[in-house]
Motif scaffolding. Sequence first.
Motif, PDB file in Angstrom:
ATOM      1  N   MET A 168       0.831  -1.248  -0.155  1.00  0.00           N
ATOM      2  CA  MET A 168       0.016   0.012   0.065  1.00  0.00           C
ATOM      3  C   MET A 168       0.764   1.210   0.167  1.00  0.00           C
ATOM      4  O   MET A 168       0.601   2.206  -0.724  1.00  0.00           O
ATOM      5  CB  MET A 168      -0.879  -0.046   1.142  1.00  0.00           C
ATOM      6  N   GLY A 169       1.839   1.130   0.813  1.00  0.00           N
ATOM      7  CA  GLY A 169       2.834   2.457   0.864  1.00  0.00           C
ATOM      8  C   GLY A 169       3.344   2.729  -0.559  1.00  0.00           C
ATOM      9  O   GLY A 169       3.735   3.862  -1.173  1.00  0.00           O
ATOM     10  N   VAL A 170       3.801   1.452  -1.354  1.00  0.00           N
ATOM     11  CA  VAL A 170       4.415   1.754  -2.653  1.00  0.00           C
ATOM     12  C   VAL A 170       3.343   2.078  -3.711  1.00  0.00           C
ATOM     13  O   VAL A 170       3.617   3.128  -4.270  1.00  0.00           O
ATOM     14  CB  VAL A 170       5.158   0.387  -3.116  1.00  0.00           C
ATOM     15  N   SER A 171       2.266   1.735  -3.505  1.00  0.00           N
ATOM     16  CA  SER A 171       1.053   2.155  -4.332  1.00  0.00           C
ATOM     17  C   SER A 171       0.812   3.459  -4.230  1.00  0.00           C
ATOM     18  O   SER A 171       0.584   4.406  -5.047  1.00  0.00           O
ATOM     19  CB  SER A 171      -0.152   1.123  -4.332  1.00  0.00           C
ATOM     20  N   VAL A 172       0.725   3.913  -2.829  1.00  0.00           N
ATOM     21  CA  VAL A 172       0.358   5.232  -2.677  1.00  0.00           C
ATOM     22  C   VAL A 172       1.427   6.382  -3.253  1.00  0.00           C
ATOM     23  O   VAL A 172       1.332   7.356  -3.876  1.00  0.00           O
ATOM     24  CB  VAL A 172       0.238   5.594  -1.164  1.00  0.00           C
ATOM     25  N   ALA A 173       2.894   5.823  -3.191  1.00  0.00           N
ATOM     26  CA  ALA A 173       3.980   6.746  -3.731  1.00  0.00           C
ATOM     27  C   ALA A 173       3.950   6.628  -5.179  1.00  0.00           C
ATOM     28  O   ALA A 173       4.280   7.760  -5.567  1.00  0.00           O
ATOM     29  CB  ALA A 173       5.329   5.751  -3.318  1.00  0.00           C
ATOM     30  N   VAL A 174       3.707   5.630  -5.873  1.00  0.00           N
ATOM     31  CA  VAL A 174       3.454   5.636  -7.171  1.00  0.00           C
ATOM     32  C   VAL A 174       2.350   6.554  -7.785  1.00  0.00           C
ATOM     33  O   VAL A 174       2.465   7.230  -8.618  1.00  0.00           O
ATOM     34  CB  VAL A 174       3.167   4.276  -7.805  1.00  0.00           C
ATOM     35  N   ILE A 175       1.157   6.394  -7.057  1.00  0.00           N
ATOM     36  CA  ILE A 175      -0.029   7.532  -7.306  1.00  0.00           C
ATOM     37  C   ILE A 175       0.421   8.787  -7.145  1.00  0.00           C
ATOM     38  O   ILE A 175       0.201   9.866  -7.974  1.00  0.00           O
ATOM     39  CB  ILE A 175      -1.320   6.946  -6.258  1.00  0.00           C
ATOM     40  N   GLY A 176       1.053   9.244  -6.131  1.00  0.00           N
ATOM     41  CA  GLY A 176       1.711  10.586  -5.990  1.00  0.00           C
ATOM     42  C   GLY A 176       2.674  11.005  -6.853  1.00  0.00           C
ATOM     43  O   GLY A 176       2.564  12.023  -7.567  1.00  0.00           O
ATOM     44  N   LEU A 177       3.459  10.413  -7.396  1.00  0.00           N
ATOM     45  CA  LEU A 177       4.437  10.352  -8.432  1.00  0.00           C
ATOM     46  C   LEU A 177       3.686  10.430  -9.905  1.00  0.00           C
ATOM     47  O   LEU A 177       4.032  11.403 -10.591  1.00  0.00           O
ATOM     48  CB  LEU A 177       5.554   9.431  -8.733  1.00  0.00           C
ATOM     49  N   LEU A 178       2.949   9.927 -10.130  1.00  0.00           N
ATOM     50  CA  LEU A 178       1.769  10.146 -11.273  1.00  0.00           C
ATOM     51  C   LEU A 178       0.955  11.043 -11.437  1.00  0.00           C
ATOM     52  O   LEU A 178       0.723  11.794 -12.322  1.00  0.00           O
ATOM     53  CB  LEU A 178       1.160   8.689 -11.608  1.00  0.00           C
ATOM     54  N   ILE A 179       0.248  11.515 -10.174  1.00  0.00           N
ATOM     55  CA  ILE A 179      -0.739  12.364 -10.227  1.00  0.00           C
ATOM     56  C   ILE A 179      -0.349  13.734  -9.962  1.00  0.00           C
ATOM     57  O   ILE A 179      -0.716  14.684 -10.249  1.00  0.00           O
ATOM     58  CB  ILE A 179      -1.962  11.979  -9.249  1.00  0.00           C
ATOM     59  N   GLY A 180       0.788  13.715  -9.040  1.00  0.00           N
ATOM     60  CA  GLY A 180       1.592  15.072  -8.762  1.00  0.00           C
ATOM     61  C   GLY A 180       1.664  16.205  -9.666  1.00  0.00           C
ATOM     62  O   GLY A 180       1.335  17.327  -9.601  1.00  0.00           O
ATOM     63  N   PRO A 181       2.248  15.716 -10.892  1.00  0.00           N
ATOM     64  CA  PRO A 181       2.422  16.682 -11.927  1.00  0.00           C
ATOM     65  C   PRO A 181       1.225  17.179 -12.733  1.00  0.00           C
ATOM     66  O   PRO A 181       1.291  18.226 -13.367  1.00  0.00           O
ATOM     67  CB  PRO A 181       3.473  15.832 -12.865  1.00  0.00           C
ATOM     68  N   LEU A 182       0.160  16.523 -12.407  1.00  0.00           N
ATOM     69  CA  LEU A 182      -1.199  17.116 -13.040  1.00  0.00           C
ATOM     70  C   LEU A 182      -1.707  18.156 -12.915  1.00  0.00           C
ATOM     71  O   LEU A 182      -2.158  19.022 -13.644  1.00  0.00           O
ATOM     72  CB  LEU A 182      -2.194  15.839 -13.176  1.00  0.00           C
TER      73      LEU A 182
END
Length: 108
Positions: free
Chosen positions: A15-29
Amino acid sequence: MAVLTGMLVHTPLAMGVSVAVIGLLIGPLFPVAISRAGRADPGRAASMAAKVSVIGYIAYLAGPPFIGLAAEAVSLPAAFTLIIVLAALGTGMAALEGRAGFPEQSVR
């Protein structure tokens, strides 16, 4: 996909890795959305950027309580599934609106 993976694996690390991936993908939007809003109507760029910011802040503040209430009503996986469906619908609607607002870019 990251949310689904984090939910299905059932470990804190996943879950921690998935949240980090989501943050990296959505953050620049968010900066991209501000830029697109400014280009949509250059004469009202500040107003358009403010509208996008308000929508972003509402989602930031209302999203977690909404997910929590939905999770209590049904279950956490069902609540996340609802969020995924709503995000997909919103993305589809934004894509359709984007084609209508920028006809020169829909040729690509």
